[in-house]
Design a protein around this motif. Structure first.
Motif, short mmCIF file in Angstrom:
data_model
loop_
_atom_site.label_atom_id
_atom_site.label_comp_id
_atom_site.label_asym_id
_atom_site.label_seq_id
_atom_site.Cartn_x
_atom_site.Cartn_y
_atom_site.Cartn_z
N GLU A 276 0.83 -1.20 0.00
CA GLU A 276 0.00 0.00 0.00
C GLU A 276 0.87 1.25 0.00
OE1 GLU A 276 -2.46 -0.43 3.41
OE2 GLU A 276 -3.62 -2.11 2.60
N LEU A 277 1.95 1.23 0.77
CA LEU A 277 2.85 2.37 0.82
C LEU A 277 3.48 2.64 -0.55
CD1 LEU A 277 4.42 4.41 2.73
CD2 LEU A 277 6.20 2.67 2.83
N LEU A 278 3.81 1.57 -1.25
CA LEU A 278 4.49 1.70 -2.54
C LEU A 278 3.54 2.09 -3.66
CD1 LEU A 278 6.95 -1.32 -2.32
CD2 LEU A 278 7.44 1.10 -1.96
N ALA A 279 2.26 2.25 -3.34
CA ALA A 279 1.32 2.76 -4.35
C ALA A 279 1.76 4.14 -4.82
CB ALA A 279 -0.10 2.81 -3.78
N ASP A 280 2.45 4.86 -3.94
CA ASP A 280 3.08 6.12 -4.33
C ASP A 280 4.57 5.85 -4.44
OD1 ASP A 280 4.08 8.63 -4.74
OD2 ASP A 280 3.60 9.40 -2.74
N PRO A 281 5.09 5.65 -5.66
CA PRO A 281 6.50 5.27 -5.81
C PRO A 281 7.48 6.43 -5.69
CG PRO A 281 5.46 5.45 -7.96
CD PRO A 281 4.38 5.72 -6.94
N PRO B 117 8.78 8.38 -3.29
CA PRO B 117 9.91 8.31 -2.34
C PRO B 117 10.96 7.29 -2.75
CG PRO B 117 7.83 8.39 -1.17
CD PRO B 117 7.49 8.16 -2.60
N VAL B 118 10.53 6.15 -3.26
CA VAL B 118 11.48 5.12 -3.68
C VAL B 118 12.26 5.58 -4.91
CG1 VAL B 118 11.66 2.81 -4.68
CG2 VAL B 118 10.26 3.19 -2.65
N VAL B 119 11.57 6.22 -5.85
CA VAL B 119 12.25 6.73 -7.04
C VAL B 119 13.28 7.78 -6.65
CG1 VAL B 119 11.94 8.04 -9.17
CG2 VAL B 119 10.34 6.21 -8.58
N ARG B 120 12.91 8.65 -5.73
CA ARG B 120 13.85 9.68 -5.27
C ARG B 120 15.05 9.03 -4.59
NH1 ARG B 120 13.29 13.52 -0.02
NH2 ARG B 120 15.29 14.61 -0.26
N ARG C 72 25.30 13.32 8.39
CA ARG C 72 24.64 14.54 7.92
C ARG C 72 25.52 15.77 8.16
NH1 ARG C 72 18.71 15.01 10.05
NH2 ARG C 72 18.34 16.18 8.14
N THR C 73 26.24 15.77 9.27
CA THR C 73 27.16 16.87 9.54
C THR C 73 28.25 16.92 8.48
OG1 THR C 73 26.75 16.72 11.92
CG2 THR C 73 28.77 17.84 11.23
N ALA C 74 28.66 15.73 8.01
CA ALA C 74 29.69 15.65 6.97
C ALA C 74 29.16 16.03 5.60
CB ALA C 74 30.27 14.23 6.93
N GLY C 75 27.85 16.18 5.47
CA GLY C 75 27.27 16.61 4.20
C GLY C 75 26.60 15.52 3.39
N LEU C 76 26.42 14.33 3.98
CA LEU C 76 25.77 13.24 3.27
C LEU C 76 24.25 13.32 3.41
CD1 LEU C 76 28.09 10.26 4.30
CD2 LEU C 76 27.98 11.36 2.06
N THR C 77 23.54 12.95 2.36
CA THR C 77 22.09 12.82 2.41
C THR C 77 21.77 11.41 2.90
OG1 THR C 77 21.76 14.37 0.58
CG2 THR C 77 19.95 12.87 1.08
N VAL C 78 21.01 11.30 3.96
CA VAL C 78 20.75 10.01 4.59
C VAL C 78 19.39 9.46 4.14
CG1 VAL C 78 20.33 8.81 6.78
CG2 VAL C 78 22.19 10.48 6.59
N VAL C 79 19.42 8.29 3.51
CA VAL C 79 18.22 7.55 3.14
C VAL C 79 18.12 6.37 4.10
CG1 VAL C 79 17.06 6.20 1.35
CG2 VAL C 79 18.46 8.20 0.72
N THR C 80 16.98 6.21 4.75
CA THR C 80 16.85 5.19 5.80
C THR C 80 15.66 4.28 5.57
OG1 THR C 80 17.88 6.65 7.45
CG2 THR C 80 16.57 4.81 8.28
N VAL C 81 15.90 2.99 5.74
CA VAL C 81 14.83 2.00 5.85
C VAL C 81 14.71 1.69 7.33
CG1 VAL C 81 14.14 -0.38 5.36
CG2 VAL C 81 15.22 1.01 3.57
N ALA C 82 13.56 1.97 7.92
CA ALA C 82 13.35 1.74 9.36
C ALA C 82 12.03 1.04 9.58
CB ALA C 82 13.39 3.06 10.12
N HIS D 158 17.01 11.98 12.17
CA HIS D 158 18.39 12.03 11.68
C HIS D 158 18.48 11.54 10.24
CE1 HIS D 158 19.65 12.71 15.88
NE2 HIS D 158 18.70 11.84 16.16
N SER D 159 17.34 11.47 9.55
CA SER D 159 17.28 10.99 8.17
C SER D 159 16.67 12.07 7.29
CB SER D 159 16.45 9.71 8.09
OG SER D 159 16.92 8.72 8.98
N ASP D 160 17.18 12.15 6.06
CA ASP D 160 16.61 13.09 5.09
C ASP D 160 15.42 12.47 4.36
OD1 ASP D 160 18.62 15.40 5.15
OD2 ASP D 160 19.92 13.66 4.87
N LEU D 161 15.46 11.16 4.18
CA LEU D 161 14.37 10.44 3.53
C LEU D 161 14.25 9.09 4.23
CD1 LEU D 161 12.26 9.95 1.33
CD2 LEU D 161 14.11 9.25 -0.20
N LEU D 162 13.13 8.88 4.91
CA LEU D 162 12.89 7.62 5.62
C LEU D 162 11.69 6.92 5.00
CD1 LEU D 162 13.08 6.86 9.39
CD2 LEU D 162 11.05 6.16 8.10
#
Length: 278
Positions: free
Chosen positions: A108-113, A115-118, A200-210, A220-224
């Motif tokens: 159901e969550l993946l019905a909107d793709p 975030p995954v595409v990003r 993130r302090t070092a400048g990395l964009t954090v993508v998280t599966v939680a 602490h994540s840019d995209l979860l």
């Protein structure tokens, strides 16, 4: 249809984050649903193979003042003479059915793709690509990194904590990394939160599966992207997070122009070496 004692007990445990020891107690209670309201804390501890203080802590974790209060509640929940229905799923089947439900929620969550595409675009563009997962999440990170290395030119697995973890994150950033993929599952290690803060302090964009959008790593994540874990057994089951990892891998492949060529090259080398028996 009247609910069985076992079903009523399951409802009592829902919504509580229990430790593996506490889950053993819960499972023992479900198996002896008709008897458990009349067991002392010592008897329940013996039945579950745990210590008596563990039973007391279990009762408190459920929101009761202690085991006597829990037992009084159980006598209302499971009246005398009630017997569990014989056609109900056993605890192993219940765990499988719960995971199936988690996968339905993921679908159901993946019905909107979007975030995954990003996320796929962020991971594909990062050179190198650090993949973080500690303790319970190490297997998820390792599995993703294993397959990702077949299509991505530089994947760096970060599956061990300690003082070197921050160094390895900084090394990846200095080498050109722009994003970090994190798998974060309960129980959430403090080191993971600290590592994401450092990334993130070092400048990395954090993508998280939680396991939840409200997990400790969320801030602490840019995209979860959440994928629930199963909690019906002594230890969490993580079918949905694993599948979400493969979905992200597919999205990353879609953004890597040379992905198919790298796969074909790997297949040719594997055939030449006789790497696989099938």
């Amino acid at each position: 249809m009247t609910e069985s004692p076992a079903a009523r007990l399951q409802q009592l445990f829902e919504g509580h984050r229990l430790t593996p020891t506490q889950r053993r107690i819960a499972h023992s209670m479900v198996r002896r649903a008709a008897d458990v309201p009349f067991l002392s804390s010592v008897e329940l501890a013996e039945a579950a193979g745990v210590s008596q203080p563990s039973v007391t802590r279990f009762a408190v974790a459920l929101g009761f003042d202690g085991y006597p209060a829990l037992r009084r509640h159980l006598r209302d929940v499971v009246p005398p003479g009630s017997e569990p229905a014989g056609d109900l799923p056993n605890e192993y089947q219940q765990a499988v059915l719960a995971e199936i439900e988690n996968l339905r929620h993921l679908a159901e969550l993946l019905a909107d793709p979007a975030p995954v595409v990003r996320a796929g675009g962020l991971l594909a563009a990062s050179r190198p690509l650090p993949v973080l997962g500690l303790r319970a999440a190490a297997a998820q990170a390792r599995g993703f990194a294993y397959f990702a290395a077949k299509v991505h030119p530089d994947v760096r697995l970060l599956d061990e904590g300690g003082s070197l973890l921050a160094d390895r994150i900084e090394d990846a950033r200095h080498a050109g990394a722009s994003a970090l993929l994190c798998f974060a599952l309960p129980r959430h290690p403090r080191e993971v939160v600290e590592a994401l803060t450092h990334a993130r302090t070092a400048g990395l964009t954090v993508v998280t599966v939680a396991d939840s959008a409200f997990a400790p790593v969320a801030g602490h994540s840019d995209l979860l992207i959440p994928a629930a874990v199963g909690t019906g057994l002594s230890f969490d089951t993580a079918c949905a997070p694993m599948l979400l990892g493969r979905v992200l891998l597919e999205a990353m492949c879609d953004e890597l122009p040379g992905a198919q060529a790298r796969l074909e090259q790997f297949d040719a080398r594997a055939a030449a070496r006789g790497l696989f028996v099938d």
